[in-house]
Design an enzyme around this catalytic site. Structure first.
Site, mmCIF file in Angstrom:
data_model
loop_
_atom_site.group_PDB
_atom_site.id
_atom_site.type_symbol
_atom_site.label_atom_id
_atom_site.label_comp_id
_atom_site.label_asym_id
_atom_site.label_seq_id
_atom_site.Cartn_x
_atom_site.Cartn_y
_atom_site.Cartn_z
ATOM 1 C CB THR A 1 67.666 52.336 37.102
ATOM 2 O OG1 THR A 1 66.246 52.344 37.354
ATOM 3 C CG2 THR A 1 68.260 53.683 37.484
ATOM 4 C CB CYS B 1 60.487 53.211 46.179
ATOM 5 S SG CYS B 1 62.228 52.709 46.122
ATOM 6 N NE ARG C 1 68.019 61.895 43.201
ATOM 7 C CZ ARG C 1 69.196 62.352 42.793
ATOM 8 N NH1 ARG C 1 69.780 63.349 43.437
ATOM 9 N NH2 ARG C 1 69.814 61.774 41.780
ATOM 10 N NE ARG D 1 68.442 45.350 38.086
ATOM 11 C CZ ARG D 1 68.972 46.225 37.247
ATOM 12 N NH1 ARG D 1 68.603 46.204 35.964
ATOM 13 N NH2 ARG D 1 69.859 47.112 37.669
ATOM 14 C CB CYS E 1 62.986 48.413 43.693
ATOM 15 S SG CYS E 1 63.904 49.455 44.855
ATOM 16 C CB CYS F 1 60.346 49.815 47.557
ATOM 17 S SG CYS F 1 60.264 49.445 45.786
ATOM 18 C CD1 TRP G 1 20.701 31.866 53.865
ATOM 19 C CD2 TRP G 1 21.961 30.125 54.482
ATOM 20 N NE1 TRP G 1 21.497 32.266 54.922
ATOM 21 C CE2 TRP G 1 22.284 31.221 55.319
ATOM 22 C CE3 TRP G 1 22.621 28.918 54.690
ATOM 23 C CZ2 TRP G 1 23.225 31.142 56.337
ATOM 24 C CZ3 TRP G 1 23.578 28.840 55.701
ATOM 25 C CH2 TRP G 1 23.868 29.942 56.513
ATOM 26 C CE1 TYR H 1 28.362 31.957 56.071
ATOM 27 C CE2 TYR H 1 29.228 29.742 55.847
ATOM 28 C CZ TYR H 1 29.206 30.960 56.496
ATOM 29 O OH TYR H 1 30.044 31.165 57.557
ATOM 30 C CG ASP I 1 21.606 35.007 57.171
ATOM 31 O OD1 ASP I 1 22.205 33.950 57.387
ATOM 32 O OD2 ASP I 1 21.523 35.935 57.987
#
Length: 511
Positions: free
Chosen positions: A31, A39, A42, A64, A66, A69, A428, A432, A448
């Site tokens: 396809t 998805c 089937r 390409r 779907c 889904c 420190w 962070y 810390d």
């Protein structure tokens, strides 16, 4: 193919195992369509399937997306982190729009990361199965597909918002990929459009991989919310938005019954949508692969019970690098309430006024001060030490001089050194900022106080920063998440008021 085991992928496909959603995509040769493992269609025959580690790889191979889904709603994970931090940093820069132009400069991206262009392309092929340009283009196409499906924006607005240079280019790409014009991809919807507004308003779905601890995330944001700029209410978070392209606001709430968030964005220019969504993803840490992170960290006897107690804990990010760094400096050596008070005074004095019509809420009236404003201001009027005011001024000047100051660099060490070179910023604070703003997953502020407390064995001596850093070597490359779990454990531990000294309170504000 690209480290994927076809038999395992096919088993996940046939059972629609949600644990694999975002980890690979199935392309069907008959396809020419690629799908998510969940998805509802089937399952194709095994011999007709090819498996790719990313949507970009499947798309670059000529498949390409779907329409059932919707690959654009798959959680964006980072399983390559830990094997290629360079790819992780490159993806963060791509998310910030570095390659959004039609002639995206991969050489500039590689230079930013401190590697050669050929090396970067090789790493992308190895870990994602696609080139950097293909990843950027796929990101734009899938975002445009989401806008078509979830919003009432016009075709011209969708083209602009998703980074296409023109509507003609937008139409051509969709015709070539989906074999139909963009308008044909719009789902059937009610003819009743949203009420007219001074600024475009869109609501988008932002997926994540469960579990997700919304309560901890929103508590983190509420403790730091600045009046007039941020608002936390039961079940939602709001804040103002200021961007070179315009202004507006965002509202974020859990998507009921789904593994994701609902973000409602009011923006004066639709081109703001991709960078604002990127910021939301950073703040709410929706791209974290919690399964991989927890599997790694749970080998440590100290972290295993903490992770079991909070399996959905994330590492919140900063909305904007400059804003996060300023707030970190304001929080040095003061109590939580004092730092928040300083932030409120800073915002009230130097913040950018916003029209309630642009934010949609009369309580959201200001945006965080811009660097050029703070660079020229006398910050001692806020009631802080002169040395700290000078640090903020220096930070503002450095941000103006280097627009890439808060973007990922070649390494964590490079990022930390970038900030420690600024006066008044030590190890420190630099760690962070790297953790929250630059999103370095291995950042770890070992000195810390709260981390040292949480790492102390019952009845045992408190470890030194050097000893904690040595132990944390085994937690790499996820030390930032280890820190978040230690901070959460320390915050939940009862302590007498006498133990909460001024120095100990500063990290409590920031973590």
């Amino acid at each position: 193919m690209n480290g994927l085991d076809p038999a395992s992928c096919y088993r996940a496909l046939t059972t629609r195992d949600a644990r694999f959603d975002g980890r690979f995509f199935t392309a069907v040769r008959t396809t020419r369509i690629y799908c998510r493992p969940v998805c509802p269609a089937r399952a194709p025959r095994f011999e007709n399937c090819a498996f790719y580690p990313s949507a970009a790889a499947a798309q670059e191979a000529g498949f390409r997306p779907c329409l059932r889904c919707r690959p654009e709603t798959s959680p964006t994970l980072a399983p390559w982190r830990g094997t290629s931090v360079t790819v992780s940093r490159a993806l963060a820069l791509i998310a910030d729009g570095l390659l959004d132009a039609d002639d995206g400069n991969v050489e500039a991206l590689a230079a930013r990361l401190g590697v050669g262009e050929r090396q970067l392309r090789r790493l992308f092929q190895q870990h994602l199965g696609a080139s950097p340009i293909a990843v950027a283009q796929t990101r734009r196409v899938l975002f445009a597909r989401q806008l078509l499906h979830e919003t009432h924006l016009s075709m011209a607005e969708v083209a602009l918002a998703s980074g296409f240079g023109s509507v003609r280019r937008f139409n051509a790409v969709f015709q070539a990929l989906y074999q139909r014009p963009p308008g044909a991809l719009r789902r059937a919807r009610s003819p009743v459009a949203p009420a007219a507004s001074a600024v475009p308003v869109v609501t988008l779905f932002i997926p994540y991989r469960p579990p997700y601890d919304w309560g901890s995330m929103v508590a983190h944001l509420e403790a730091r919310a600045l009046a007039g700029m941020e608002l936390v209410e039961p079940g939602r978070y709001l804040r103002t938005v200021l961007h070179p392209l315009g202004r507006g606001s965002v509202e974020v709430a859990p998507a009921k019954g789904l593994d994701g968030l609902r973000a409602t964005l009011r923006v004066s220019d639709v081109r703001m949508l991709p960078p604002v969504i990127a910021r939301l993803r950073r703040v709410f840490d929706v791209g974290a692969d919690v399964d991989a992170i927890h599997a790694h960290l749970s080998h440590d006897a100290l972290l295993a019970p903490l992770i079991a107690a909070r399996p959905g804990l994330r590492a919140p990010g900063g909305w904007d690098g400059f804003e996060l760094a300023v707030r970190a400096i304001l929080g040095q050596q003061v109590t939580v309430s004092a730092a928040r008070g300083l932030g409120n005074r800073l915002l009230a004095t130097f913040g950018e006024p916003l029209d309630p019509e642009s934010t949609g809420d009369a309580r959201l009236l200001r945006a965080f001060p811009l660097p050029h404003v703070l660079a020229a201001a006398d910050l001692t009027c806020l009631g802080m030490p002169a040395a700290r005011a000078r640090t903020l001024s220096s930070l503002a000047a450095a941000t103006m001089a280097d627009p890439a100051l808060f973007q990922p660099g070649p390494s964590l060490a490079d990022t930390v050194a970038r900030f420690t070179r600024l006066p008044g910023i030590g190890e420190w604070t630099a760690q962070y900022i790297a953790l929250r703003a630059v999103r370095e997953t291995d950042a770890f502020p070992a000195s810390d106080v709260a981390l040292l407390r949480a790492a102390t064995a019952p009845g045992g001596p408190r470890p030194t920063p050097e000893a904690l850093l040595q132990r944390a070597e085994a937690w790499s490359p996820w030390r930032a998440y280890a820190a978040q779990h230690l901070w959460a454990a320390d915050a939940a531990r009862p302590r007498p008021p006498s133990s909460r000294g001024t120095h100990a309170a500063a990290p409590a504000l920031l973590h």
